[in-house]
Design a protein around this motif. Structure first.
Motif, PDB file in Angstrom:
ATOM      1  N   GLU A 223       0.661  23.087 -57.083  1.00 43.03           N
ATOM      2  CA  GLU A 223       1.647  24.945 -56.571  1.00 43.03           C
ATOM      3  C   GLU A 223       0.977  26.224 -56.655  1.00 43.03           C
ATOM      4  O   GLU A 223       0.016  25.694 -57.300  1.00 43.03           O
ATOM      5  CB  GLU A 223       3.279  24.268 -57.649  1.00 43.03           C
ATOM      6  CG  GLU A 223       3.012  24.436 -59.234  1.00 43.03           C
ATOM      7  CD  GLU A 223       4.177  23.967 -59.500  1.00 43.03           C
ATOM      8  OE1 GLU A 223       5.295  24.591 -59.615  1.00 43.03           O
ATOM      9  OE2 GLU A 223       3.834  23.873 -61.430  1.00 43.03           O
ATOM     10  N   VAL A 224       1.624  27.139 -55.923  1.00 45.14           N
ATOM     11  CA  VAL A 224       1.888  28.600 -56.777  1.00 45.14           C
ATOM     12  C   VAL A 224       1.947  29.168 -57.673  1.00 45.14           C
ATOM     13  O   VAL A 224       3.034  29.223 -57.635  1.00 45.14           O
ATOM     14  CB  VAL A 224       1.336  29.383 -55.147  1.00 45.14           C
ATOM     15  CG1 VAL A 224       0.861  30.171 -55.669  1.00 45.14           C
ATOM     16  CG2 VAL A 224      -0.154  28.625 -53.894  1.00 45.14           C
ATOM     17  N   LYS A 225       1.643  29.420 -59.182  1.00 40.39           N
ATOM     18  CA  LYS A 225       2.215  30.040 -59.917  1.00 40.39           C
ATOM     19  C   LYS A 225       1.755  32.108 -59.808  1.00 40.39           C
ATOM     20  O   LYS A 225       0.357  32.284 -59.866  1.00 40.39           O
ATOM     21  CB  LYS A 225       2.191  29.799 -60.772  1.00 40.39           C
ATOM     22  CG  LYS A 225       2.998  28.273 -61.620  1.00 40.39           C
ATOM     23  CD  LYS A 225       2.999  28.343 -62.913  1.00 40.39           C
ATOM     24  CE  LYS A 225       4.204  26.866 -62.651  1.00 40.39           C
ATOM     25  NZ  LYS A 225       3.407  25.806 -64.516  1.00 40.39           N
ATOM     26  N   ASN A 226       2.639  32.927 -59.927  1.00 40.37           N
ATOM     27  CA  ASN A 226       2.209  34.399 -60.114  1.00 40.37           C
ATOM     28  C   ASN A 226       2.317  34.721 -61.379  1.00 40.37           C
ATOM     29  O   ASN A 226       3.144  34.219 -62.091  1.00 40.37           O
ATOM     30  CB  ASN A 226       2.558  35.879 -59.742  1.00 40.37           C
ATOM     31  CG  ASN A 226       2.247  35.421 -58.033  1.00 40.37           C
ATOM     32  OD1 ASN A 226       1.507  34.396 -57.892  1.00 40.37           O
ATOM     33  ND2 ASN A 226       3.940  35.307 -56.507  1.00 40.37           N
TER      34      ASN A 226
ATOM     35  N   TYR B   6     -11.239  27.367 -49.033  1.00 39.18           N
ATOM     36  CA  TYR B   6      -9.614  26.945 -49.385  1.00 39.18           C
ATOM     37  C   TYR B   6      -9.779  25.234 -49.242  1.00 39.18           C
ATOM     38  O   TYR B   6      -9.468  24.403 -49.074  1.00 39.18           O
ATOM     39  CB  TYR B   6      -8.458  27.362 -48.864  1.00 39.18           C
ATOM     40  CG  TYR B   6      -7.536  27.215 -49.574  1.00 39.18           C
ATOM     41  CD1 TYR B   6      -6.989  27.520 -50.976  1.00 39.18           C
ATOM     42  CD2 TYR B   6      -6.772  26.137 -49.071  1.00 39.18           C
ATOM     43  CE1 TYR B   6      -5.843  26.688 -52.083  1.00 39.18           C
ATOM     44  CE2 TYR B   6      -5.301  25.487 -49.520  1.00 39.18           C
ATOM     45  CZ  TYR B   6      -4.968  25.997 -50.488  1.00 39.18           C
ATOM     46  OH  TYR B   6      -4.035  25.722 -51.724  1.00 39.18           O
TER      47      TYR B   6
ATOM     48  N   ASP C 275      -3.310  28.589 -58.265  1.00 44.43           N
ATOM     49  CA  ASP C 275      -3.132  27.822 -57.080  1.00 44.43           C
ATOM     50  C   ASP C 275      -3.819  26.446 -57.813  1.00 44.43           C
ATOM     51  O   ASP C 275      -5.211  26.556 -57.601  1.00 44.43           O
ATOM     52  CB  ASP C 275      -3.442  27.912 -55.882  1.00 44.43           C
ATOM     53  CG  ASP C 275      -2.928  27.017 -54.281  1.00 44.43           C
ATOM     54  OD1 ASP C 275      -2.639  25.958 -55.089  1.00 44.43           O
ATOM     55  OD2 ASP C 275      -3.211  27.053 -53.876  1.00 44.43           O
ATOM     56  N   ASP C 276      -2.826  25.442 -58.096  1.00 42.41           N
ATOM     57  CA  ASP C 276      -3.941  23.654 -58.918  1.00 42.41           C
ATOM     58  C   ASP C 276      -3.760  22.863 -57.859  1.00 42.41           C
ATOM     59  O   ASP C 276      -4.016  21.673 -57.673  1.00 42.41           O
ATOM     60  CB  ASP C 276      -3.121  23.759 -60.069  1.00 42.41           C
ATOM     61  CG  ASP C 276      -1.734  23.495 -59.764  1.00 42.41           C
ATOM     62  OD1 ASP C 276      -1.514  22.698 -58.633  1.00 42.41           O
ATOM     63  OD2 ASP C 276      -1.229  22.676 -61.010  1.00 42.41           O
TER      64      ASP C 276
ATOM     65  N   TRP D 179      -7.400  27.476 -57.832  1.00 45.68           N
ATOM     66  CA  TRP D 179      -7.675  28.879 -56.567  1.00 45.68           C
ATOM     67  C   TRP D 179      -6.905  29.954 -57.166  1.00 45.68           C
ATOM     68  O   TRP D 179      -5.796  30.142 -57.439  1.00 45.68           O
ATOM     69  CB  TRP D 179      -7.007  28.603 -55.359  1.00 45.68           C
ATOM     70  CG  TRP D 179      -7.800  29.201 -53.886  1.00 45.68           C
ATOM     71  CD1 TRP D 179      -6.786  30.221 -53.981  1.00 45.68           C
ATOM     72  CD2 TRP D 179      -8.554  28.851 -53.028  1.00 45.68           C
ATOM     73  NE1 TRP D 179      -7.519  30.723 -52.595  1.00 45.68           N
ATOM     74  CE2 TRP D 179      -8.659  30.459 -52.101  1.00 45.68           C
ATOM     75  CE3 TRP D 179      -9.718  28.080 -53.638  1.00 45.68           C
ATOM     76  CZ2 TRP D 179      -9.705  30.040 -51.776  1.00 45.68           C
ATOM     77  CZ3 TRP D 179     -10.520  28.616 -52.594  1.00 45.68           C
ATOM     78  CH2 TRP D 179     -10.320  29.602 -51.725  1.00 45.68           C
ATOM     79  N   HIS D 180      -7.786  30.933 -57.052  1.00 44.51           N
ATOM     80  CA  HIS D 180      -6.991  32.008 -58.000  1.00 44.51           C
ATOM     81  C   HIS D 180      -7.524  33.841 -57.431  1.00 44.51           C
ATOM     82  O   HIS D 180      -8.443  33.584 -56.875  1.00 44.51           O
ATOM     83  CB  HIS D 180      -7.136  32.637 -59.132  1.00 44.51           C
ATOM     84  CG  HIS D 180      -8.809  32.264 -59.840  1.00 44.51           C
ATOM     85  ND1 HIS D 180      -9.382  31.174 -59.550  1.00 44.51           N
ATOM     86  CD2 HIS D 180      -9.633  34.028 -60.217  1.00 44.51           C
ATOM     87  CE1 HIS D 180     -10.861  31.637 -60.519  1.00 44.51           C
ATOM     88  NE2 HIS D 180     -10.228  32.894 -60.886  1.00 44.51           N
TER      89      HIS D 180
ATOM     90  N   LYS E 209      -9.289  21.606 -51.691  1.00 45.15           N
ATOM     91  CA  LYS E 209      -7.589  21.209 -51.620  1.00 45.15           C
ATOM     92  C   LYS E 209      -8.501  19.808 -51.189  1.00 45.15           C
ATOM     93  O   LYS E 209      -8.141  18.650 -51.942  1.00 45.15           O
ATOM     94  CB  LYS E 209      -7.108  21.507 -50.426  1.00 45.15           C
ATOM     95  CG  LYS E 209      -6.588  22.532 -50.252  1.00 45.15           C
ATOM     96  CD  LYS E 209      -5.415  22.262 -51.143  1.00 45.15           C
ATOM     97  CE  LYS E 209      -4.034  21.335 -50.745  1.00 45.15           C
ATOM     98  NZ  LYS E 209      -2.740  21.340 -51.813  1.00 45.15           N
TER      99      LYS E 209
END
Ligand code: T46
Length: 135
Positions: free
Chosen positions: A74-77, A123, A70-71, A94-95, A127
């Motif tokens: 957006e969140v990427k898996n 978190y 999570d940058d 954030w990982h 942010k």
């Protein structure tokens, strides 16, 4: 970003796979620390933090581990399910790491020694520091 190991196959017809990671070739920083996390049950989620400066390559030489990144926007898996696959995780991401199979091994090559002050473990604070493009 995904980095790939140099893979060396045995000339004999076997499934043996040798994976090589070298600084300046497959690793974009000087490695100061290597750690690995094992003996973890399937379904366990670790991480839940970002780093201020640390750069890392995450590998799963055995088993499969899903990493969520999570940058702030957006969140990427990313599924680490192959020993030659290395996921770059830089500062401000954030990982979390979820163990898909019990006994999977997470191997990490890091650009610095362990420094707790480099972690953002809240978190809301993450942010604030890395609001992302949309907030
Ligand atoms: C990361 C992900 C991928 C140390 O004392 N030295 C170390 O080198 C490390 C890695 C951890 N620790 C201590 C800090 C905590 O008291 O070990 C304890 C467990 O660490 P943590 O809860 O941060 O573990 P994970 O699996 O959530 O995160 C680890 C790394 O800490 C982190 O940098 O990016 O793996």
């Amino acid at each position: 970003k995904i980095y790939s190991a140099q893979t060396i196959k045995n000339p004999a017809d076997s499934d043996d796979l040798l994976c090589v990671w070298e600084t300046g070739k497959q690793i974009p920083f000087d490695v100061k620390r290597i750690y690995h996390i094992g003996n973890v049950k399937a379904g366990t989620v670790r991480g839940h933090h970002a780093h201020k400066k640390l750069e890392q390559i995450l590998l799963c030489p055995y088993g499969s581990i899903e990493v969520a990144l999570d940058d702030g926007t957006e969140v990427k898996n990313c599924l680490l399910d192959s020993p030659d696959k290395g996921l770059y995780v830089g500062p401000g991401v954030w990982h979390t790491m979820k163990w898909i199979e019990s006994g999977s091994l997470l191997l990490v090559m890091a650009s610095n020694f362990y420094v707790e002050e480099d972690y953002i473990r809240n978190y809301g604070k993450f942010k604030e520091k890395f609001p992302g493009e949309t907030s």
